[in-house]
Design an enzyme around this catalytic site. Structure first.
Site, mmCIF file in Angstrom:
data_model
loop_
_atom_site.group_PDB
_atom_site.id
_atom_site.type_symbol
_atom_site.label_atom_id
_atom_site.label_comp_id
_atom_site.label_asym_id
_atom_site.label_seq_id
_atom_site.Cartn_x
_atom_site.Cartn_y
_atom_site.Cartn_z
ATOM 1 N N ASP A 153 1.857 2.941 8.409
ATOM 2 C CA ASP A 153 0.667 2.150 8.184
ATOM 3 C C ASP A 153 0.759 0.997 7.292
ATOM 4 O O ASP A 153 0.675 0.684 6.023
ATOM 5 C CB ASP A 153 -0.280 2.954 7.201
ATOM 6 C CG ASP A 153 -1.804 2.670 7.191
ATOM 7 O OD1 ASP A 153 -2.704 3.515 7.043
ATOM 8 O OD2 ASP A 153 -1.847 1.526 7.657
ATOM 9 N N LYS A 212 1.728 4.488 -0.904
ATOM 10 C CA LYS A 212 1.234 5.891 -1.411
ATOM 11 C C LYS A 212 1.701 7.019 -0.758
ATOM 12 O O LYS A 212 2.037 6.631 0.383
ATOM 13 C CB LYS A 212 -0.172 5.405 -1.701
ATOM 14 C CG LYS A 212 -0.990 5.409 -0.420
ATOM 15 C CD LYS A 212 -2.352 5.211 -1.069
ATOM 16 C CE LYS A 212 -3.136 4.787 0.589
ATOM 17 N NZ LYS A 212 -4.568 4.367 0.252
ATOM 18 N N ASP A 214 0.690 -1.196 -0.046
ATOM 19 C CA ASP A 214 -0.065 0.030 -0.073
ATOM 20 C C ASP A 214 0.913 1.470 0.072
ATOM 21 O O ASP A 214 0.636 2.280 0.756
ATOM 22 C CB ASP A 214 -0.947 -0.089 1.132
ATOM 23 C CG ASP A 214 -2.090 1.006 0.980
ATOM 24 O OD1 ASP A 214 -2.846 1.257 2.088
ATOM 25 O OD2 ASP A 214 -2.464 1.147 -0.181
ATOM 26 N N ASN A 241 0.619 7.301 3.104
ATOM 27 C CA ASN A 241 1.241 6.409 4.019
ATOM 28 C C ASN A 241 2.608 6.556 4.328
ATOM 29 O O ASN A 241 3.450 5.987 4.764
ATOM 30 C CB ASN A 241 1.185 5.018 3.466
ATOM 31 C CG ASN A 241 -0.468 4.296 3.617
ATOM 32 O OD1 ASN A 241 -1.104 4.962 4.264
ATOM 33 N ND2 ASN A 241 -0.709 3.528 2.871
ATOM 34 N N THR A 264 -7.939 4.286 -2.742
ATOM 35 C CA THR A 264 -7.611 4.883 -4.077
ATOM 36 C C THR A 264 -7.082 3.591 -4.866
ATOM 37 O O THR A 264 -6.570 2.842 -4.379
ATOM 38 C CB THR A 264 -6.564 5.883 -4.292
ATOM 39 O OG1 THR A 264 -6.195 5.891 -5.507
ATOM 40 C CG2 THR A 264 -5.327 5.371 -3.638
#
Ligand SMILES: Cc1nn(C)cc1-c1nc2c(-c3cnn(Cc4ccccc4)c3)c(Cl)cnc2[nH]1
Length: 287
Positions: A157, A141, A139, A144, A175
């Site tokens: 995260d 992005k 994840d 995070n 997203t």
């Protein structure tokens, strides 16, 4: 370095709670100070009532604790410990002095190439560390990523990370922009647990740092179609070295994506990250 926060048992009374720092889908984060050591940290509070029993979220929190507490890297947010009371779960996290990276990105619209290259070099170093421990973040992005007081970035995260190989199903939300094609396409899920998914997201992150928006940003349906075809345009004002790195990461076949050790030695990274301090400062001064 001896961590002041090493007692076996933590409880809420040990902390003086400060201002709220932010909130996520589940829970809020507060500035906090451990009373005896005066150690400043970030306390993430999750309400058990919000984590339906046996739901994916409860497992995600358990996974976040299990994975993040065993990690030690300058570009990964530390989890010092956790505790709970009847209603809440508390995660004792490293305090990142300059907050959420995506807020800096939105404020500056996009990062100059020297800054983007330094962030990507730090991300590649953190991802190499994770992959060596068979942890896939899944994840990556801007939302995070946090920023330390010296401007260094810190992946946070770990709710979506997994120990590879893993046969857990994951429901996707948030997203789509950062999802690799193998997680978009139906069919075999074992590619979901291949660390190459983080390489694709690193490519999307590089693009977004330099351009100010994600490469496949569109309506949800169109985003999925464009990801599946790696259909993106890189503006002509992006340097040819940066274009080259993005194109070598946003490759449909996971096995053909540029390995992290080659990201760290890519000409665009070398150009901006290993210069002498003086030359780099001179260059930055002219930006
Ligand atoms: C905001 C902010 N401004 N400045 C100057 C520093 C910060 C700061 N924020 C943090 C934060 C922080 C805050 N919010 N979030 C997002 C979030 C919240 C709840 C669940 C999931 C995700 C992280 C942390 Cl963990 C750790 N350190 C942090 N530091």
């Amino acid at each position: 370095v001896d961590q002041p926060l090493t007692p076996k048992q933590f409880h809420l009374g040990m902390f003086e709670i400060g201002r709220p720092l932010g909130k996520g889908k589940f829970g809020r984060v507060y500035l906090a100070r451990e009373r005896t050591s005066n150690f400043i940290c970030a306390l993430k509070v999750l309400y058990k009532s919000e984590l339906q029993h046996g739901s994916g979220v409860e497992k995600q929190v358990r996974r976040e604790i299990e994975i993040q507490s065993n990690l030690r890297h300058p570009n990964i947010l530390k989890l010092y410990g956790h505790f709970h009371d009847s209603k809440r779960i508390f995660l004792i996290l490293e305090f990142a002095g300059k907050g959420e990276l995506y807020k800096h990105l939105r404020k500056e619209n996009r990062f100059p190439e020297w800054k983007a290259a330094q962030y990507i070099a730090q991300m590649a170093s953190a991802l190499r560390y994770l992959h060596r421990k068979h942890v896939i973040h899944r994840d990556i992005k801007p939302e995070n990523i946090l920023m330390g007081i010296h401007g260094e970035i810190k992946i946070s995260d770990f709710g979506w990370s997994v120990h590879a190989p893993n046969n857990r199903r994951a429901t996707l939300c948030g997203t789509l922009d950062y999802l690799p094609p193998e997680m978009i396409k139906s069919g075999s899920k074992d590619n979901w647990y291949n660390e190459k998914v983080d390489l694709w997201s690193l490519g999307v992150l590089t693009y977004e740092f330099l351009v100010g928006e994600a490469p496949f940003e569109d309506t949800p349906i169109m985003t999925q179609k464009r990801i599946a075809r790696a259909d993106m345009q890189i503006p002509e004002w992006v340097s040819k070295e940066a274009k080259d790195l993005i194109k070598k990461l946003l490759v449909l076949d996971p096995e053909k994506r540029l390995p992290l050790e080659d990201v760290q030695t890519h000409p665009w990274i070398i150009k901006h990250c290993v210069k002498g301090e003086r030359a780099a400062n001179r260059e930055r001064g002219s930006k």
